[in-house]
Structure formats: structure tokens, C-alpha cells
Design a protein around this motif. Structure first.
Motif, PDB file in Angstrom:
ATOM      1  N   ARG A   1      15.075  -1.115   6.992  1.00  0.00           N
ATOM      2  CA  ARG A   1      14.216  -0.335   6.098  1.00  0.00           C
ATOM      3  C   ARG A   1      12.786  -0.754   6.360  1.00  0.00           C
ATOM      4  NH1 ARG A   1      12.507  -2.874   1.512  1.00  0.00           N
ATOM      5  NH2 ARG A   1      13.362  -4.954   1.178  1.00  0.00           N
ATOM      6  N   VAL A   2      11.838   0.134   6.032  1.00  0.00           N
ATOM      7  CA  VAL A   2      10.442  -0.079   6.433  1.00  0.00           C
ATOM      8  C   VAL A   2       9.512   0.143   5.244  1.00  0.00           C
ATOM      9  CG1 VAL A   2       8.642   0.619   8.073  1.00  0.00           C
ATOM     10  CG2 VAL A   2      11.048   0.857   8.718  1.00  0.00           C
ATOM     11  N   ASP A   3       8.544  -0.758   5.072  1.00  0.00           N
ATOM     12  CA  ASP A   3       7.481  -0.582   4.073  1.00  0.00           C
ATOM     13  C   ASP A   3       6.145  -0.607   4.783  1.00  0.00           C
ATOM     14  OD1 ASP A   3       8.967  -0.850   1.472  1.00  0.00           O
ATOM     15  OD2 ASP A   3       9.546  -2.745   2.424  1.00  0.00           O
ATOM     16  N   ASN A   4       5.352   0.450   4.605  1.00  0.00           N
ATOM     17  CA  ASN A   4       3.989   0.399   5.142  1.00  0.00           C
ATOM     18  C   ASN A   4       3.145  -0.547   4.285  1.00  0.00           C
ATOM     19  OD1 ASN A   4       4.756   2.186   7.038  1.00  0.00           O
ATOM     20  ND2 ASN A   4       3.428   3.867   6.360  1.00  0.00           N
ATOM     21  N   LEU A   5       2.195  -1.243   4.921  1.00  0.00           N
ATOM     22  CA  LEU A   5       1.445  -2.285   4.220  1.00  0.00           C
ATOM     23  C   LEU A   5       0.025  -1.811   3.901  1.00  0.00           C
ATOM     24  CD1 LEU A   5       2.703  -5.402   6.249  1.00  0.00           C
ATOM     25  CD2 LEU A   5       3.475  -4.605   4.005  1.00  0.00           C
ATOM     26  N   GLY A   6      -0.088  -0.665   3.210  1.00  0.00           N
ATOM     27  CA  GLY A   6      -1.374  -0.224   2.672  1.00  0.00           C
ATOM     28  C   GLY A   6      -2.289   0.492   3.640  1.00  0.00           C
ATOM     29  N   THR A   7      -1.811   0.836   4.827  1.00  0.00           N
ATOM     30  CA  THR A   7      -2.635   1.586   5.784  1.00  0.00           C
ATOM     31  C   THR A   7      -1.814   2.761   6.322  1.00  0.00           C
ATOM     32  OG1 THR A   7      -1.808   0.180   7.561  1.00  0.00           O
ATOM     33  CG2 THR A   7      -3.913  -0.438   6.617  1.00  0.00           C
ATOM     34  N   VAL A   8      -2.516   3.836   6.718  1.00  0.00           N
ATOM     35  CA  VAL A   8      -1.800   4.917   7.399  1.00  0.00           C
ATOM     36  C   VAL A   8      -1.187   4.340   8.665  1.00  0.00           C
ATOM     37  CG1 VAL A   8      -1.973   7.176   8.495  1.00  0.00           C
ATOM     38  CG2 VAL A   8      -3.426   6.633   6.584  1.00  0.00           C
ATOM     39  N   ASN A   9       0.018   4.720   8.949  1.00  0.00           N
ATOM     40  CA  ASN A   9       0.724   4.190  10.121  1.00  0.00           C
ATOM     41  C   ASN A   9       1.002   5.280  11.140  1.00  0.00           C
ATOM     42  OD1 ASN A   9       2.692   1.333  10.005  1.00  0.00           O
ATOM     43  ND2 ASN A   9       1.220   1.787   8.359  1.00  0.00           N
ATOM     44  N   ILE A  10       0.793   4.945  12.411  1.00  0.00           N
ATOM     45  CA  ILE A  10       1.269   5.803  13.499  1.00  0.00           C
ATOM     46  C   ILE A  10       2.189   4.948  14.360  1.00  0.00           C
ATOM     47  CG2 ILE A  10       0.639   7.222  15.486  1.00  0.00           C
ATOM     48  CD1 ILE A  10      -2.116   7.607  14.140  1.00  0.00           C
ATOM     49  N   SER A  11       3.404   5.409  14.513  1.00  0.00           N
ATOM     50  CA  SER A  11       4.395   4.670  15.297  1.00  0.00           C
ATOM     51  C   SER A  11       5.131   5.646  16.191  1.00  0.00           C
ATOM     52  CB  SER A  11       5.443   4.003  14.400  1.00  0.00           C
ATOM     53  OG  SER A  11       4.856   3.437  13.265  1.00  0.00           O
ATOM     54  N   MET A  12       5.751   5.105  17.208  1.00  0.00           N
ATOM     55  CA  MET A  12       6.666   5.935  17.998  1.00  0.00           C
ATOM     56  C   MET A  12       8.045   5.272  17.929  1.00  0.00           C
ATOM     57  SD  MET A  12       6.236   7.665  21.736  1.00  0.00           S
ATOM     58  CE  MET A  12       5.998   6.210  22.715  1.00  0.00           C
ATOM     59  N   THR A  13       9.051   6.074  17.560  1.00  0.00           N
ATOM     60  CA  THR A  13      10.419   5.560  17.585  1.00  0.00           C
ATOM     61  C   THR A  13      11.089   6.101  18.835  1.00  0.00           C
ATOM     62  OG1 THR A  13      11.204   7.446  16.336  1.00  0.00           O
ATOM     63  CG2 THR A  13      10.744   5.455  15.098  1.00  0.00           C
ATOM     64  N   VAL A  14      11.852   5.249  19.470  1.00  0.00           N
ATOM     65  CA  VAL A  14      12.555   5.685  20.668  1.00  0.00           C
ATOM     66  C   VAL A  14      14.047   5.461  20.448  1.00  0.00           C
ATOM     67  CG1 VAL A  14      12.745   5.487  23.162  1.00  0.00           C
ATOM     68  CG2 VAL A  14      10.615   4.886  22.035  1.00  0.00           C
ATOM     69  N   GLY A  15      14.813   6.545  20.489  1.00  0.00           N
ATOM     70  CA  GLY A  15      16.271   6.431  20.440  1.00  0.00           C
ATOM     71  C   GLY A  15      16.799   6.608  21.853  1.00  0.00           C
ATOM     72  N   TYR A  16      17.727   5.751  22.271  1.00  0.00           N
ATOM     73  CA  TYR A  16      18.220   5.863  23.647  1.00  0.00           C
ATOM     74  C   TYR A  16      19.722   5.689  23.700  1.00  0.00           C
ATOM     75  CZ  TYR A  16      17.600   0.820  23.200  1.00  0.00           C
ATOM     76  OH  TYR A  16      17.632  -0.462  22.744  1.00  0.00           O
ATOM     77  N   GLU A  17      20.299   6.242  24.747  1.00  0.00           N
ATOM     78  CA  GLU A  17      21.752   6.235  24.863  1.00  0.00           C
ATOM     79  C   GLU A  17      22.134   5.902  26.301  1.00  0.00           C
ATOM     80  OE1 GLU A  17      23.949   9.307  22.447  1.00  0.00           O
ATOM     81  OE2 GLU A  17      24.610   9.857  24.456  1.00  0.00           O
ATOM     82  N   ASN A  18      22.992   4.883  26.475  1.00  0.00           N
ATOM     83  CA  ASN A  18      23.615   4.648  27.788  1.00  0.00           C
ATOM     84  C   ASN A  18      25.119   4.889  27.619  1.00  0.00           C
ATOM     85  OD1 ASN A  18      24.473   2.328  26.495  1.00  0.00           O
ATOM     86  ND2 ASN A  18      22.961   1.015  27.499  1.00  0.00           N
ATOM     87  N   GLU A  19      25.917   4.579  28.633  1.00  0.00           N
ATOM     88  CA  GLU A  19      27.332   4.945  28.590  1.00  0.00           C
ATOM     89  C   GLU A  19      28.065   4.302  27.405  1.00  0.00           C
ATOM     90  OE1 GLU A  19      28.741   7.278  30.065  1.00  0.00           O
ATOM     91  OE2 GLU A  19      30.838   6.861  29.575  1.00  0.00           O
ATOM     92  N   GLU A  20      27.787   3.034  27.153  1.00  0.00           N
ATOM     93  CA  GLU A  20      28.476   2.351  26.055  1.00  0.00           C
ATOM     94  C   GLU A  20      28.110   2.977  24.702  1.00  0.00           C
ATOM     95  OE1 GLU A  20      27.512  -1.773  25.765  1.00  0.00           O
ATOM     96  OE2 GLU A  20      28.858  -2.087  24.063  1.00  0.00           O
ATOM     97  N   ILE A  21      26.836   3.289  24.526  1.00  0.00           N
ATOM     98  CA  ILE A  21      26.394   3.894  23.263  1.00  0.00           C
ATOM     99  C   ILE A  21      26.997   5.301  23.125  1.00  0.00           C
ATOM    100  CG2 ILE A  21      24.380   4.650  21.948  1.00  0.00           C
ATOM    101  CD1 ILE A  21      22.778   2.391  23.327  1.00  0.00           C
ATOM    102  N   ARG A  22      27.078   6.024  24.242  1.00  0.00           N
ATOM    103  CA  ARG A  22      27.662   7.368  24.213  1.00  0.00           C
ATOM    104  C   ARG A  22      29.114   7.303  23.738  1.00  0.00           C
ATOM    105  NH1 ARG A  22      30.403  11.304  27.064  1.00  0.00           N
ATOM    106  NH2 ARG A  22      31.251   9.780  28.515  1.00  0.00           N
ATOM    107  N   ARG A  23      29.865   6.363  24.261  1.00  0.00           N
ATOM    108  CA  ARG A  23      31.280   6.238  23.867  1.00  0.00           C
ATOM    109  C   ARG A  23      31.416   5.816  22.406  1.00  0.00           C
ATOM    110  NH1 ARG A  23      35.329   4.549  28.661  1.00  0.00           N
ATOM    111  NH2 ARG A  23      34.403   5.850  30.272  1.00  0.00           N
ATOM    112  N   THR A  24      30.530   4.939  21.952  1.00  0.00           N
ATOM    113  CA  THR A  24      30.563   4.544  20.538  1.00  0.00           C
ATOM    114  C   THR A  24      30.378   5.764  19.645  1.00  0.00           C
ATOM    115  OG1 THR A  24      29.557   2.453  21.192  1.00  0.00           O
ATOM    116  CG2 THR A  24      29.517   2.966  18.859  1.00  0.00           C
TER     117      THR A  24
END
Ligand SMILES: [Fe+2]
Length: 316
Positions: A216-239
Motif C-alpha cells: 500500500r502507498v501513502d503520498n507524503l504531502g507532494t504531488v507524485n509522478i511515478s511509473m509502474t512497470v508490470g512484467y511477465e516471464n514464463e514462470e509468471i505467465r504460468r502462475t
């Protein structure tokens, strides 16, 4: 940027911990012109409706708020201003598909990670979202199915990361996320925090954590710009295939799955079953009912937010 290295403080501990424990790394992606205010404002203005999520979050009368909206008649810059004033959160999903310059940047990042982490199978698929969030915005306790990295571009935030096993996350939680694409119905208790790793993020830092670890995430009083990266390899695909098949067994057929094997007959039976059933009207109807748009930004309204009634569509 291509000539520069992305990671500046990578050491041997990061190489052995990657994927096994939460780690914080130093990067230089926040200096890229791809993240200037002008570029982001333009990106927002032309972003395809189906690929962004505008969320309102917070707590009201003891209840968690989590509802989805539309940017309406706001310009990109006005959307960013609205976010800096209120409890809003914008996710430009699939930005790496929509603008190839972001995917070039991520390709360079994964190449560097692959060089440093011998046990990491390079992803055959990844997608990134840019998150712009209000000074007090929160992302409630949830887990993601793909591998995850969180790259901080501007502002500060605090991230709690929990162990990736029960009671913090159960097989049924993962099945429901896979089946309904709904990450925020996971039970959370404050005492979980005693078992969390707590890491603050500043521009030029990024986090990686073990697969499916709740956070879970709490911003600390400033506007935030972030990039989230979701990725998948063979093991993650099978899961994910096992999550979906076990979720169907449990929800549609009332059967409690006993195996989470990624190999052998149990796995391949499930791979066939989930492929046959994953896009049936039953699954699509369940997803639609749980993902309605509930408000719209609007200059002509005194509070600049118009609540949309979804009573009819919810009853359908
Ligand atoms: Fe997440």
C-alpha cells in the motif's frame, strides 16, 4: 539517455535480492524529457479513453473510497492541477504501448537488470503506466499479478510492502484478482504493518519486490509522478494461468483447488480449461459490473466533479 546507464548504485546485494525481497535502487529516468510537465500534459490530453483510469481515493465516514472517473472537458495541465488540489489519482495505463519512447527506456532498464541478475528471466511482456497522484493520495492494500517495479519521477511517497504468503495474500485472493481484475477486495488489518518493509521513495529511486507481495502507498504531502512497470516471464505467465483456472473451479464450479503446480498434468489441464472459459460471457459480465465509471471532471460544475448515476447499469 541511451548512452547513460540507468542504475547508478547497483551492488552485489541487489543482484541476489532481486525478486526475493523488497529492494530500493537508484536510477536516472526522472531526468528524461519524457517526464517533463509539458510532455505529460500533452500525453494526458490525447490519451485514449479506454487506457486511462482516473480514481478518487481516501476515507469518508470510516469507509474507504475507491471510485473511477472521467477527465471530461479538462486540458492536460488542468487535470494535473486538479490532481494537485484533491484526492485524485490518474493512471495512464499501457503508456509503453501508446508511446514507443517509454518502451525503449524500459527495454534499456530490463537489459541492465538482465546483465546484473543471472536468475532473472527477461520478461517477454511488460507494460508501464504513469501515475500522477495527489499530495494526500493513497493506494490501499492490494496485490498485483505481474512482477512489479515502482519508479519514482517526482514527489515523495511511503510504500509498505508485506510478505507474499498467507495470511497477507492467499491463493483465493490471487484467483479473484485474476478472474475479476479487481485488486482492492483483499482483507487488511493494521497489525499486518508490523510485518511490512517500509521504504520511502524520492525522485531517482525505484522499488522492486517479490511476486504478488501485497503493498500500500501513502503520498507524503507532494504531488507524485511515478511509473509502474508490470512484467511477465514464463514462470509468471504460468502462475497466472493457475490463478485463473483455480478461480474458475472455485467460483463457477464450487470446487476448492488443491494444486498450484506450474508443471505436469494438473497444470496443463488447467491451461486448457482457462483458455476455454476465460472470455465467456459469465467472466465478462462479472468484470463489467465491478468496473463502472462513477464521476466526471467538469468546469461547469461548482465542485468541478459531477457524480454519475450507475444505478441502472449496476442493476442489469
Ligand atoms: Fe500495485
Amino acid at each position: 539517455m541511451a548512452a547513460d546507464r540507468i542504475f547508478s548504485n547497483w551492488d552485489d546485494t541487489h543482484s541476489v535480492l532481486w525478486g526475493h525481497a523488497p529492494i530500493r535502487l537508484a536510477h536516472n529516468m526522472h531526468k528524461s524529457p519524457l517526464f517533463s510537465m509539458d510532455h505529460l500534459a500533452e500525453l494526458i490530453e490525447h490519451y485514449p479513453r479506454e487506457h486511462y483510469s482516473l480514481m478518487q481515493t481516501g476515507v469518508k465516514e470510516g469507509k474507504r473510497i475507491w471510485r473511477q472517473g472521467d477527465i471530461g472537458n479538462f486540458s492536460g495541465r488542468q487535470v494535473i492541477d486538479a490532481i494537485s488540489r484533491g484526492d485524485l489519482w490518474l493512471n495512464l495505463r499501457m503508456v509503453s504501448d501508446i508511446d514507443s519512447r517509454y518502451s525503449d527506456l524500459l527495454a534499456q532498464m530490463f537489459t541492465e537488470i538482465g546483465e546484473k541478475v543471472p536468475h532473472f528471466a527477461l520478461p517477454h511482456q511488460y507494460n508501464a503506466g504513469i501515475l500522477i497522484s495527489a499530495p494526500k493520495a493513497q493506494v490501499h492494500y492490494h496485490a498485483d499479478l505481474p512482477g512489479q517495479s515502482l519508479i519514482q519521477i517526482a514527489g515523495r511517497k511511503r510504500v509498505h510492502i508485506y510478505p507474499s504468503n498467507p495470511p497477507f495474500v492467499t491463493p483465493k485472493n490471487l484467483e479473484d484478482i485474476q478472474l475479476f481484475e479487481l485488486e482492492l477486495d483483499m482483507p487488511y488489518h493494521e497489525w499486518y504493518d508490523r510485518y511490512a518493509t517500509v521504504l520511502d521513495l524520492e525522485p531517482g529511486q525505484m522499488l522492486n519486490w517479490p511476486l504478488n507481495a501485497p503493498h500500500r502507498v501513502d503520498n507524503l504531502g507532494t504531488v507524485n509522478i511515478s511509473m509502474t512497470v508490470g512484467y511477465e516471464n514464463e514462470e509468471i505467465r504460468r502462475t497466472r494461468i493457475v490463478n485463473l483456472a483455480n478461480g474458475l473451479l472455485r467460483n463457477r464450479f464450487g470446487y476448492t483447488p488443491k494444486s498450484r503446480s506450474l508443471k505436469g498434468p494438473a497444470f496443463w489441464g488447467k491451461a486448457v480449461m482457462q483458455k476455454a472459459l476465460r472470455n465467456t460471457s459469465w467472466v465478462k459480465r462479472e468484470r463489467k459490473a465491478r468496473n463502472e465509471i462513477e464521476f466526471r471532471l467538469d468546469h461547469d460544475h461548482p465542485e468541478q466533479v459531477v457524480n454519475l448515476s450507475n444505478d441502472l447499469s449496476k442493476a442489469a
